[in-house]
Design a protein around this motif. Structure first.
Motif, short mmCIF file in Angstrom:
data_model
loop_
_atom_site.label_atom_id
_atom_site.label_comp_id
_atom_site.label_asym_id
_atom_site.label_seq_id
_atom_site.Cartn_x
_atom_site.Cartn_y
_atom_site.Cartn_z
N PHE A 85 -19.12 3.25 3.98
CA PHE A 85 -19.22 3.32 2.52
C PHE A 85 -17.86 3.44 1.84
O PHE A 85 -17.71 4.15 0.87
N GLY A 86 -16.88 2.77 2.40
CA GLY A 86 -15.57 2.77 1.76
C GLY A 86 -14.73 4.00 2.05
O GLY A 86 -13.62 4.12 1.57
N PHE A 87 -15.27 4.95 2.85
CA PHE A 87 -14.46 6.12 3.17
C PHE A 87 -13.42 5.78 4.22
O PHE A 87 -13.64 4.90 5.06
N PRO A 88 -12.27 6.45 4.17
CA PRO A 88 -11.17 6.10 5.07
C PRO A 88 -11.40 6.58 6.48
O PRO A 88 -10.83 7.59 6.89
N GLN B 243 5.59 4.73 1.35
CA GLN B 243 6.13 6.06 1.61
C GLN B 243 6.89 6.16 2.92
O GLN B 243 7.54 7.18 3.18
N LEU C 41 -21.30 4.73 -4.97
CA LEU C 41 -20.78 5.59 -3.91
C LEU C 41 -19.81 4.85 -3.00
O LEU C 41 -18.98 5.47 -2.34
N SER C 42 -19.94 3.52 -2.93
CA SER C 42 -19.05 2.79 -2.01
C SER C 42 -18.06 1.90 -2.78
O SER C 42 -17.53 0.95 -2.23
N PRO D 70 -5.38 -0.36 -1.16
CA PRO D 70 -5.00 -0.92 0.15
C PRO D 70 -6.15 -1.72 0.75
O PRO D 70 -7.31 -1.32 0.63
N PHE E 237 -15.48 15.04 2.77
CA PHE E 237 -16.22 13.93 3.36
C PHE E 237 -15.91 13.75 4.84
O PHE E 237 -16.74 13.29 5.60
N ASN F 94 -0.83 9.69 -2.18
CA ASN F 94 -1.20 9.72 -0.77
C ASN F 94 -1.21 11.15 -0.21
O ASN F 94 -0.87 11.39 0.94
N SER G 202 0.84 -1.20 0.00
CA SER G 202 0.00 0.00 0.00
C SER G 202 0.87 1.26 0.00
O SER G 202 1.97 1.28 0.56
N SER H 275 -15.18 -0.08 -4.16
CA SER H 275 -13.86 -0.30 -3.55
C SER H 275 -13.09 -1.41 -4.26
O SER H 275 -12.32 -2.11 -3.64
N VAL I 8 -5.69 9.76 -3.08
CA VAL I 8 -5.85 8.76 -2.01
C VAL I 8 -6.97 7.80 -2.38
O VAL I 8 -7.90 8.17 -3.08
N PRO I 9 -6.89 6.54 -1.91
CA PRO I 9 -7.86 5.53 -2.33
C PRO I 9 -9.21 5.63 -1.63
O PRO I 9 -9.52 4.83 -0.76
N ILE I 10 -10.02 6.61 -1.99
CA ILE I 10 -11.40 6.68 -1.47
C ILE I 10 -12.33 6.29 -2.61
O ILE I 10 -11.93 6.31 -3.78
N PRO I 11 -13.59 5.93 -2.32
CA PRO I 11 -14.49 5.43 -3.36
C PRO I 11 -14.60 6.36 -4.56
O PRO I 11 -14.64 5.89 -5.70
N TYR J 259 -7.10 3.56 5.46
CA TYR J 259 -7.46 3.24 4.08
C TYR J 259 -7.61 1.73 3.89
O TYR J 259 -8.21 1.28 2.94
N GLY J 260 -7.00 0.97 4.79
CA GLY J 260 -6.98 -0.47 4.59
C GLY J 260 -7.69 -1.24 5.69
O GLY J 260 -8.91 -1.21 5.81
#
Lengths: 312, 371, 363
Positions: free
Chosen positions: C172-175, A273, B356-357, B370, B109, B203, A268, B359, B172-175, C163-164
């Motif tokens: 809903f997948g938000f971090p 990093q 919206l979700s 991740p 968010f 990131n 990841s 992943s 960054v990995p958000i939906p 995030y993981g």
């Protein structure tokens, strides 16, 4: 095979590019700390320098002179820190953090109109002949002028620090200001000059970010590199050549993390990093372990304000 | 929980029946921005996660705020920049409500809990939370279907790559970002079924130097088209330097890649902000989900760059009309996931909730989320 | 000079310092804001009116100050021994991570989770400070560098977890993690967000003062801080003390992260801290590294920072201008204080300055 070598050459070039701003700022801070003054506000100076250089170039100033403008802006910031800490003897840590806030604010406020604007930047300047060497040419000899300047500064600063009377005076002020004063060296003058020098170099380091590495202005674009420059100074044990090594190492490992991702690493991104930070610690520990040196040779009078005793 | 499910069903019904407030443009006209309306007495608050000078996300929202001030005489706006998504958010939102704002936009968010807590204290203030998913009696959510635009940009990118490798600089990995990467890939592979989209995460929401380096590393591994979702135009500049094509995001930054610019997926928040202000003024605002599509103009393609051939422009134009009139849906089956399993069989469509979700990556993306 | 005269003189000096600082601050506000076309005096009043004048504003300044107090104590105890722990931010994140882990993953076990979260936060913060402490004591590796790097490492670890693996099932997948269960909350005070962390911070300040000024060990630490060589001659075990002080410092900073989780946020989000660990350095120095001075100084900075937000809300001042203003206020306060101190001719506190290299690593 040649492809892999090509990727390596590109990686080295990227590491050097990423390390240059760190190197410039770290060299200035190194000289300043050698004189016994700590400036935690490097990040703020770099921001002001980055903005000054970009604004000047945007206003039509030749990019070379724009770099000088960044140096000038950095000089003012450095002198501000110097006048409070050296002339008045105020606390260096607080003054540095205040300078950081001030630099962030000044650059943000005056940079508002430059968002999304373009300006001529410093393009890369291939070294004649050397730039045509396969691989090595791409890695080492196709950079912008500030990168070469940074490299050339290292031996110059090392020479001045270690081999000249100026350097001796500066080091004396940082190690034992009372003794230096007794020998007729003006501690205040030396420290103010060092403050000015550190400001100039940090400003130029900022200019590298806004005119060479990127050619744009974005609020807070230094993004923490000022703190890394401070880490590089400590990493170097206050020696210019090791600062060069530290800055480039940090740039190189940072550049490598993106290339690992581009090549499909499954780790990841946040964990990748951590590599530059872990590497920095690891190298420092290794050096300390091998040399079994228990002191890292920080200037003895670092952060100690100097006040000349009144003679009655 | 019951109410949310109800809201979801409403939202889904709305999309299926192509009417309703969730996507108004398909049946009603959106008020044209630029007409000034009569004197109003309203104070509108904005909370920004970054500085306005980020040149990206916050900058685009602030353009929307400025448009409101020009459009409505007497309307006052208040904004607070650089509000961290931690303990500070609730205080700032409360202060905006105390200051007399009747409508507050929270534009990130991470403000979710803070918005809900403040809204409970100020039931007469209308709160709108960008990109969120939780609503309440006086908390609505809003966003734009930028994935539609990004899909179209992907269509152009896929047509223009010769190496078959496209680089995607992602923050960054958000939906939201994952959805955009997938939409882009669906578009790119529609134009060029063998191409792949390579993802590098920076990131960070904005760090121009890192974004540039991410773009360089993608080009070093053979990508000849670069798409960025970071805030800064740094990847565009890097692409221009190396002769790769570039697609931007947030705002039209063609000046940074004058010859290699393809297009950009740009935001125009003013259309949605004006609509919500109109509704609040008319007293008909309801705490619902506003997820507007390309037909409203909230998200749109920037004008084409000089290097884009006419055939590509026409192809994208056709698809854009189909999305606008509702006859084409970006996320329609068959969609295969990155791991080879089927996400949607032929004929199925993704629901808003699923979008919206989102992943997972679709087939054709080279990169990792991740876990 | 009699003791009373000394006290009187000091009081006069302090008053002069405060008056000088306030005067310059007001002038600075007026000039800076005036230059930007904003009525300076009104805006300046707004800065303090909200944070001092209303119940809500004051309570919010306290909320902001609570983590600053604990992190400030962490910095102060380390700096007392001239251990430049600038890793408060990382230790704070480590504490928050441990607290979140307890809240999210520990099965219910009879006692409220919050009772376990705070000790876990202390332990994690101490663990995060242990490595720099040991490296310093055994190899003389600069703790400035290792603690600074530790900040980035902890933040990136928090990013990774959000995030993981710790991403919530209802988000809903938000971090962000799921909201902590209700027994993971610290009690709050009468409708405000002021929480039990305040009491913990105040008790912490008193305990730390007692430890440093009322125990033999504390005396050793202070001696080692003001004169490492003397401490060595006296036969103090400096290496061991370096590690112990780092552990205490890390535990306090970790606790700051823990109370922020249990008292205010109730779920883990990436980058939730607005730089508490760095602001804490400012708190500690302005309090002259004295534990009992840290709560009021933290409150002052809490007011300054929340007042800055209010300035944006009520006077439309952009945040960059607020940064300039806050920087100037600090600079001028610092300069005024230094200037007045010089005029009074007071000898500087030896332990308040000095070399970052603790020479007493034993060679």
């Amino acid at each position: 095979m040649t492809d892999a070598m090509g990727v390596c050459a590109a990686l080295i070039a990227a590491g050097i590019q990423a390390g240059t701003a760190l190197l410039l700022a770290a060299l200035g801070e190194l000289v300043l700390e050698r004189a016994g003054v700590l400036n935690l506000g490097i990040e703020g100076i770099m921001l002001v320098g980055a903005l000054a250089a970009f604004a000047a170039s945007h206003a039509g100033v030749n990019p070379g002179l724009a770099v000088a403008c960044a140096g000038g802006a950095g000089l003012c910031m450095g002198l501000l820190h110097g006048s409070v800490t050296v002339l008045l003897g105020a606390n260096q840590v607080v003054a540095g953090l205040a300078l950081l806030m001030l630099g962030t604010g000044i650059s943000g406020f005056f940079g508002q109109r430059l968002i999304g604007q373009t300006a001529p930047g410093l393009d890369s300047l291939p070294v004649p002949l050397l730039a045509d060497i396969p691989l090595a040419g791409r890695a080492f000899f196709r950079h912008d002028p500030l990168t070469y300047a940074g490299v050339l500064l290292v031996p110059s600063i090392a020479f001045i620090l270690m081999r000249t009377t100026w350097g001796l005076a500066l080091r004396a002020v940082g190690e034992n200001p009372e003794a230096a004063d007794a020998h007729g060296i003006s501690v205040v003058k030396v420290r103010m000059l060092a403050s000015a020098f550190a400001g100039i170099l940090a400003g130029i380091g900022g200019a590298h970010l806004s005119l060479a590495y990127n050619q744009m202005w974005i609020e807070r674009m230094v993004a923490g590199r000022g703190w890394i420059a401070l880490a590089v100074v400590i990493f170097s044990c206050w020696r210019p050549y090791r600062a060069l090594f530290g800055a480039y190492l940090f740039g190189l490992v940072g550049a490598a993390t993106f290339r690992f991702q581009a090549l499909g690493s499954p780790v990841s991104a946040p964990l990748l990093q951590t590599l530059p930070y872990l590497t920095t610690i690891a190298v420092l520990v290794l050096v300390a372990w091998r040399s079994r040196r228990h002191t890292m040779d920080a200037p003895a009078a670092l952060t100690v304000p100097f006040r000349r005793e009144e003679r009655r | 929980m019951v109410r949310w499910n109800g809201a979801w069903i409403m939202a889904i019904l709305a999309t299926v029946s192509c009417g309703d407030r969730a996507s108004p443009g398909r049946s009603e006209a959106v008020p044209a921005v630029g007409d000034t309306v009569a004197m109003v007495d309203l104070k509108v608050g904005f909370v920004y996660v970054g500085p306005i000078g980020d040149a990206g996300w916050t900058f685009a929202h602030d353009q929307g705020r400025r448009a409101l001030e020009t459009r409505y005489r007497g309307l006052k706006t208040v904004y607070v920049e650089n509000v961290k998504e931690g303990a500070d958010a609730e205080r700032v939102l409360t202060r905006l409500a105390q200051e007399g704002c009747a409508l507050v936009f929270a534009t990130s968010f991470g403000y979710m809990d803070a918005v809900l807590a403040t809204a409970a204290k100020y039931p007469r203030v209308a709160f709108m939370h960008a990109t969120g998913f939780k609503r309440d009696a006086n908390v609505g959510t809003y966003f734009g279907r930028a994935y539609q635009t990004i899909y179209l940009a992907g269509l152009a990118g896929g047509a223009l790559t010769t190496s078959g490798k496209i680089g995607f600089v992602a923050p960054v990995p958000i939906p939201e970002i994952i959805r955009h990467i997938n939409a882009f890939t669906l578009g790119a592979r529609e134009a060029n079924p063998s191409c792949t989209v390579h993802v590098v995460w920076t990131n960070a929401w904005y760090d121009p130097a890192a974004e540039k380096d991410a773009a360089l590393s993608l080009m070093d591994t053979g990508c000849d088209v670069i798409m960025t979702e970071g805030d800064s135009p740094a990847p565009l500049q890097a692409a221009e330097e190396r002769g790769a094509f570039a697609i931007g995001y947030n705002s039209d930054a063609r000046a940074f890649a004058p010859t290699r610019f393809i297009t950009a997926a740009v935001w125009d928040w003013s259309v949605l902000y004006s609509r919500i202000v109109d509704e609040v003024l008319a007293g008909i605002w309801k705490a619902e989900d506003y997820w507007w599509g390309i037909e409203t103009g909230i998200t749109k393609l920037a004008p084409w760059g000089p290097a884009v051939p006419e055939t590509v422009r026409q192809r994208v134009g056709t698809r854009q009309r189909e999305i606008t009139d509702g006859s084409f849906d970006v996320f329609h089956g068959p969609i295969i996931r990155q791991d080879g399993t089927e996400a949607y069989p032929a004929g199925a469509r993704a629901t808003d909730e699923e979008l919206l979700s989102m992943s997972y990556f679709v087939q054709g993306v080279a990169g990792t989320i991740p876990k | 000079m009699s003791a009373a005269a000394v006290i009187l003189r000091r009081a006069c000096r302090d008053l002069a310092v405060i008056a000088g600082a306030v005067g310059t601050v007001l002038l600075a506000c007026h000039v800076v804001l005036g230059a930007a076309g904003i009525h300076g005096a009104g805006a300046c009043a707004a800065l303090f009116r909200e944070s001092l004048g209303t119940r809500y504003g004051f309570s919010e300044s306290v909320v902001k100050a609570t983590p600053l107090m604990l992190a400030g104590l962490a910095v102060a105890v380390a700096f007392r021994m001239r251990l430049w722990n600038i890793g408060g931010e990382g230790q704070l994140y480590a504490g928050a991570l441990a607290a979140a882990w307890v809240a999210l993953f520990l099965p219910r076990c009879g006692i409220p989770r919050v009772m376990l979260m705070l000790p876990a936060a202390c332990a994690a913060g101490a663990a995060w400070a242990l490595a720099p402490g040991i490296l310093k004591a055994s190899l003389g590796v600069s703790e400035i560098l290792v603690t600074l790097m530790g900040n980035y490492l902890a933040m990136l670890l928090a990013d990774h977890l959000c995030y993981g693996p710790w991403k919530g099932s209802t988000t809903f997948g938000f971090p962000m993690s799921d909201r902590f269960p209700a027994d993971a909350d610290l009690p709050t005070y009468a409708g405000t967000r002021v929480h039990g962390g305040l009491a913990i911070a105040l008790i912490g300040a008193v305990l730390l003062w007692a430890l440093l000024w009322r125990t033999r060990w504390g005396f050793q630490v202070r001696v080692a801080g003001s004169n490492a060589r003397a401490a060595e001659y006296a036969g103090y075990r400096i290496r061991r003390d370096v590690v112990v002080v780092m552990l205490i410092s890390g535990a306090l900073a970790g606790l700051a992260g823990g109370v922020e989780m249990a008292g205010v946020l109730h779920r883990l989000q990436p980058r939730f801290s607005p730089g508490y660990g760095y602001t804490a350095i400012l708190v500690a120095w302005l309090a002259r590294l004295h534990p009992l001075a840290i709560p009021p100084v933290a409150l002052f900075l809490g007011m300054l920072l929340t007042g800055g937000e209010q300035l944006q809300v009520s006077a439309g001042v952009p945040s960059s201008l607020v940064d300039i203003l806050q920087g100037l206020i600090l600079f001028l306060a610092l300069a005024a204080e230094a200037f007045l101190r010089r005029r009074h001719g007071e000898a500087r506190h030896p332990e308040l300055s000095g070399s970052p290299a603790v020479e007493g690593s034993g060679d």
